[in-house]
Design an enzyme around this catalytic site. Structure first.
Site, mmCIF file in Angstrom:
data_model
loop_
_atom_site.group_PDB
_atom_site.id
_atom_site.type_symbol
_atom_site.label_atom_id
_atom_site.label_comp_id
_atom_site.label_asym_id
_atom_site.label_seq_id
_atom_site.Cartn_x
_atom_site.Cartn_y
_atom_site.Cartn_z
ATOM 1 N N TRP A 100 -4.411 46.123 -78.409
ATOM 2 C CA TRP A 100 -4.325 44.951 -79.290
ATOM 3 C C TRP A 100 -3.452 43.881 -78.657
ATOM 4 C CZ3 TRP A 100 -8.235 44.973 -82.171
ATOM 5 C CH2 TRP A 100 -8.682 46.119 -82.833
ATOM 6 N N ASP A 167 2.857 40.999 -84.147
ATOM 7 C CA ASP A 167 1.693 41.616 -84.789
ATOM 8 C C ASP A 167 2.182 42.899 -85.461
ATOM 9 O OD1 ASP A 167 -0.607 42.969 -85.502
ATOM 10 O OD2 ASP A 167 -1.563 42.864 -83.527
ATOM 11 N N LYS A 191 -4.540 48.206 -92.805
ATOM 12 C CA LYS A 191 -3.860 49.414 -92.344
ATOM 13 C C LYS A 191 -2.862 49.889 -93.401
ATOM 14 C CE LYS A 191 -5.927 48.820 -88.341
ATOM 15 N NZ LYS A 191 -5.489 47.837 -87.376
HETATM 16 C C1 LIG Z 1 -6.195 46.923 -86.313
HETATM 17 C C2 LIG Z 1 -5.284 46.074 -85.520
HETATM 18 C C3 LIG Z 1 -5.643 44.771 -85.117
HETATM 19 C C4 LIG Z 1 -7.011 44.190 -85.404
HETATM 20 O O1 LIG Z 1 -7.095 43.850 -86.722
HETATM 21 P P1 LIG Z 1 -8.417 43.113 -87.301
HETATM 22 O O2 LIG Z 1 -7.936 42.763 -88.678
HETATM 23 O O3 LIG Z 1 -9.499 44.135 -87.276
HETATM 24 O O4 LIG Z 1 -8.701 41.950 -86.470
HETATM 25 C C5 LIG Z 1 -4.724 44.021 -84.435
HETATM 26 N N1 LIG Z 1 -3.515 44.508 -84.134
HETATM 27 C C6 LIG Z 1 -3.137 45.753 -84.478
HETATM 28 C C7 LIG Z 1 -1.779 46.246 -84.110
HETATM 29 C C8 LIG Z 1 -4.010 46.573 -85.184
HETATM 30 O O5 LIG Z 1 -3.638 47.808 -85.544
#
Ligand SMILES: *Cc1c(COP(=O)(O)O)cnc(C)c1O
Length: 355
Positions: A100, A167, A191
């Site tokens: 990511w 993030d 998540k």
């Molecule tokens: C799942 C995830 C993403 C991607 O998220 P989307 O909402 O599917 O774009 C980005 N960063 C991390 C750390 C993730 O776990």
């Protein structure tokens, strides 16, 4: 009874799901479904305000920050961040701690120079880089608090003299964080805070508008700050489910209570992995995540029978990401400790039969 260890969209509190199901049938006795009300109605105003106020309260968000509910997933933030915060011809610093994080850096390269200040790619991202210099001439440092795929997590955040963008998709609301140390935090909801379809952004009010480039209206933070996430139709139902989930979190004592529980859950599973001769963890011990626990069977030939055991017992979502293999148990906030105890008992039974 299912035990949901899925990595995302992940498990949500039963209470939040039931409340949301009721709101689909009849929102607060209005005779209307949450799915068919206007995003400009009083009812939705109250839902949005309540969700924002829960985010603010649970994470102790300072007054000079905006709380936004956007669409396009965390992946859209990968480009919105540099588009808004990286001046034309400027430079941003990225820590490459997983796939990511790499995807975030890739988007930033479309808008300026990217300096990768640290990377754990050399060992397939099984650790979080901790010692690196942060260039003072970069506009911001981008980090990923929890690397969902590899099961690694920042135990603490870097001291930085430049703005920090984080993030937090897979560990937001799992532990207290000092929001004032960040200029911008983003997280896809699916998540640990709600369903897919909404992305939370917490950002300092005054950091946008300095890039010197034209930005499409929908991708400009200014638009969403000025319109309180109501420039266009927001994901009404996804926001409702976030609200119900955060209400549950508040009821059980907020992020410091859930952190204790998350620590217990993670300790329980890691100690089984470390003591059970059939299993081994894949992340370095000092980088281990409390949200995503990655492990392998010492003898891959037992994979099929372990997977069958999980399936027969209603344990789902444990298959590791294709880039790591093995197993990944996601222990998000809503996963009860009893599910972890159950998984541990299956691992013990499996060792007795196959030891
Ligand atoms: C799942 C995830 C993403 C991607 O998220 P989307 O909402 O599917 O774009 C980005 N960063 C991390 C750390 C993730 O776990």
């Amino acid at each position: 009874m299912k035990h949901n260890f899925g990595a995302g969209p992940g498990i949500l509190p039963r209470k939040a799901i039931e409340k949301s199901a009721q709101a689909i049938l009849d929102l607060n006795g209005t005779g209307l479904s949450i799915l068919e009300i206007s995003h400009r109605s009083k009812d939705f105003d109250a839902i949005l305000a309540q969700t924002k106020s829960l985010v603010k309260e649970l994470l102790n968000v300072p007054d000079n920050y905006s709380i936004l509910f956007l669409q396009g997933g965390a992946s859209t933030q990968f480009s919105m961040v540099p588009m808004n915060l990286l001046p034309v011809g400027g430079k941003a610093a990225y820590v490459e701690s997983g796939v990511w994080a790499s995807k975030a850096a890739k988007e930033a390269k479309l808008f300026g120079n990217v300096e990768t200040v640290a990377s754990s790619k050399d060992r397939n991202f099984c650790y979080v880089p901790t010692t690196y210099a942060i260039p003072s001439d970069a506009s911001y440092l981008h980090i990923t608090s929890n690397n969902t795929i590899y099961g690694t997590q920042m135990a603490s955040f870097p001291e930085s003299n430049i703005p920090v963008v984080c993030d937090m998709s897979s560990d937001i609301f799992s532990r207290p964080v000092d929001v004032s140390k960040f200029d911008l935090i983003y997280a896809g909801a699916q998540k640990n805070m709600g369903p897919a379809g909404v992305t939370l952004v917490i950002m300092k009010n005054d950091i946008h508008g300095k890039s010197g480039r034209a930005i499409p209206t929908m991708l400009d933070y200014k638009t969403h700050i000025e319109n309180d996430s109501l420039f266009n139709t927001p994901p009404v139902f996804a926001i409702y489910v976030c609200m119900a989930t955060l209400e549950w979190l508040k009821e059980i004592g907020g992020v410091s209570s859930i952190e204790k529980l998350n620590t217990q859950k993670a300790n329980l599973l890691y100690s089984e992995i470390d003591s059970n001769p059939l299993f081994k963890g894949t992340a370095d011990v000092d980088s281990r995540s409390k949200m995503n626990v990655c492990f392998l069977l010492e003898k891959p030939e037992l994979d099929e029978s372990f997977s069958a055991l999980l399936k027969d017992n209603g344990v789902i979502g444990l298959k590791g990401h294709r880039s790591v293999g093995g197993y990944r148990a996601s222990l998000y906030n809503a996963l009860p400790i009893s599910s972890v105890e159950f998984l541990v008992s299956l691992m013990q039974d499996f060792a007795k039969k196959n030891g």
